[in-house]
Every structure is written in structure tokens, then in C-alpha cells.
Scaffold this motif. Structure first.
Motif, mmCIF file in Angstrom:
data_model
loop_
_atom_site.group_PDB
_atom_site.id
_atom_site.type_symbol
_atom_site.label_atom_id
_atom_site.label_comp_id
_atom_site.label_asym_id
_atom_site.label_seq_id
_atom_site.Cartn_x
_atom_site.Cartn_y
_atom_site.Cartn_z
ATOM 1 N N ASP A 62 0.667 -1.139 0.092
ATOM 2 C CA ASP A 62 -0.202 -0.044 -0.152
ATOM 3 C C ASP A 62 1.002 1.163 0.054
ATOM 4 N N GLN A 63 2.169 1.412 0.916
ATOM 5 C CA GLN A 63 2.761 2.341 1.074
ATOM 6 C C GLN A 63 3.523 2.719 -0.259
ATOM 7 N N LEU A 109 1.359 3.913 -3.090
ATOM 8 C CA LEU A 109 0.755 5.443 -3.145
ATOM 9 C C LEU A 109 2.035 6.339 -3.318
ATOM 10 N N LEU A 165 -4.305 12.314 -3.848
ATOM 11 C CA LEU A 165 -3.533 11.748 -3.026
ATOM 12 C C LEU A 165 -4.121 11.690 -1.679
ATOM 13 N N GLN A 197 -5.206 8.135 0.412
ATOM 14 C CA GLN A 197 -4.903 7.833 1.719
ATOM 15 C C GLN A 197 -5.984 7.416 2.584
ATOM 16 N N GLU A 198 -6.980 8.066 2.470
ATOM 17 C CA GLU A 198 -8.329 7.835 3.205
ATOM 18 C C GLU A 198 -8.966 6.674 2.582
ATOM 19 N N ASN A 245 -6.751 3.817 4.169
ATOM 20 C CA ASN A 245 -7.084 3.688 5.658
ATOM 21 C C ASN A 245 -8.015 2.798 6.099
#
Length: 258
Positions: free
Chosen positions: A125-126, A129, A141, A145-146, A149
Motif C-alpha cells: 500500500d505504501q 501510494l 492523494l 490515503q483515506e 486507511n
């Protein structure tokens, strides 16, 4: 061949397995009896859509959001109907891009690069992104990220994350996309999309959120901006919905990002 005939000629991958049916909130049996999906509920801004995670920047209206979800789903299912999405990656993405272009998206072939993680560990995931950050706006972005999460907060047996894992992985291989949509100043829809595939040493659920070692996974990434000409897509809207059929909603599960 007309675009409508092209859409009709596509061979689509079969619907998800029965245990994933009716994941979309607010869906009723009357909806499933139709030949095409009805409009989706108005208030959600992120979703699992087959093997794609898609988020929407504020200002994208429900019809535009539906257009993105259904056109992308047609590209995914049409590509999977022609090529194995886990073993024929290059051919799969060629078909995926071809379908999007025929629906009014401007796109280029994805150019994949091996993700070099050195000797440390990486979470997909990181890493995803970070790749998308090179092409995405700040708002895109933020919504991505939301979305990530929200997905991470889900329990392992939650239907939404099970649907994404089921569509994105098979044994030790994976193929998935992550993207965010916003409306541009000229009214077009801009999608910052990351495309990813991998081969791993073992099978893991919730694969996005594991820390993978350098010798545990080979991870390939690509990212590009795509634009949907909504004027070109509008006359095709019903043909896309008809082709997808009522089980289009079996591939979609909304995410609450708040």
C-alpha cells in the motif's frame, strides 16, 4: 465496427463466486432481477471495483462516479475474458487499455518497472501510494490515503476486503489497480491510476498491508493519468450497463472513508 458493436462483442469474465454476492450496501433482489445495474447510492466516495480500488475527489457527481466505475469494470472484466490476469499480464493490460480507449478514455500502455526494495521490507500500500504520488494531485492523494486507511481498518473476514483479495490475487500472484478521480476545469474526468502486479513466495490475505521482505515478493509498478471524455462516453453509457448486466454490483463494494 461501431463502438456499440465492439462493446457487445466483448467476452466478459464470469461473475464473482456466490459467497461475494450482494456485498454492495443498499442492493436488493429487485435490482438483481434487472438486465443492467441501476444507479448506485449517492453518498460514497471510495469503492472496491473488481480488482481496482477507486476514490473520488469531492465535486465528482454520482453519475460521473458511476460512469468511472462501470467503464473501468468493463475494461477489467473484458480483459479477463480474453487473457488470464495473473499469468498473461502484458496481454491483459493491452486489452484493458484498448477497452478504456474505446469507451472514451485517453490512455497509453502501462510501462511496468520492477520495484527495487533493496534489503529492507516494503508494504504494497505504501509503495503503491509513493508511485502514484508522481502523477496525482494533492486532493487525489488525500482521497487515496483515506481509501487505504478505510480498507486497512476492516476485519480480515469483512466482505469488502475479501472481494478485493479474491479479485486481485490467485495463489502467489496478484494484479490490481489503485486510483483517484477528479473533475478537471474543462469538465473531463481525470484518473490518476497506479497499476501493479506481483509474484510472492507464499499466499497471504490482506496482502496490501503485510511487510514483505526483498526475497519474499517481486513487485512491478506503473502509473499514468487517464482522462475520460464524458461527452464521448455518454452515448455509450447504457450499452456498457447492459453488457455488464445486473451482476455488475457483485463486483462493487463501497468504503466509508470518514
Amino acid at each position: 465496427m461501431s463502438i456499440a458493436s465492439y462493446i457487445d462483442s466483448l467476452v466478459l469474465a464470469p461473475a464473482p463466486a456466490p459467497q461475494f454476492e450482494s456485498l454492495f450496501f443498499g442492493m436488493h433482489e429487485t435490482t438483481r432481477s434487472l438486465n443492467a445495474p441501476s444507479g448506485l447510492p449517492d453518498r460514497f466516495m471510495a469503492a472496491v471495483n473488481a480488482n481496482a480500488l477507486l476514490s473520488f475527489v469531492e465535486g465528482v457527481d454520482p453519475e460521473e462516479r458511476d460512469d468511472v466505475l462501470f467503464s473501468v469494470q468493463l475494461a477489467v472484466r473484458g480483459a479477463s475474458g480474453s487473457h488470464d490476469r495473473f499469468t498473461q499480464i502484458q496481454a491483459w493490460y493491452q486489452k484493458y487499455t484498448e477497452i478504456l480507449e474505446n469507451l472514451g478514455w485517453t490512455a497509453e500502455q502501462f510501462a511496468f518497472a520492477h520495484y527495487d526494495q533493496g534489503e529492507g521490507e516494503v508494504r504494497m500500500d505504501q509503495a503503491a501510494l509513493a508511485v502514484i504520488a508522481a502523477i496525482a494531485s494533492q486532493n487525489q492523494l488525500a482521497t487515496l490515503q483515506e481509501l487505504i486507511n478505510a480498507l486497512e481498518r476492516l476485519a480480515e473476514d469483512d466482505g469488502t476486503i475479501r472481494l478485493f483479495d479474491f479479485q486481485s490475487t490467485m495463489q502467489t500472484s496478484g494484479n490490481f489497480q489503485i486510483g483517484a478521480v477528479q473533475r478537471t476545469s474543462n469538465g473531463a474526468l481525470s484518473l490518476a491510476l497506479g497499476a501493479f502486479h506481483f509474484h510472492s513466495s507464499d499466499t497471504r490475505k490482506r496482502f496490501l498491508f503485510f511487510s514483505w521482505g526483498a526475497r519474499q515478493v517481486n513487485f512491478w509498478t506503473s502509473a499514468q493519468k487517464l482522462t475520460l471524455n464524458t461527452t464521448l462516453y455518454a452515448p455509450l453509457r447504457q450499452a456498457v450497463k447492459h453488457k455488464l448486466g445486473a451482476n455488475a454490483l457483485d463486483y462493487i463494494s463501497a468504503l466509508t472513508t470518514a
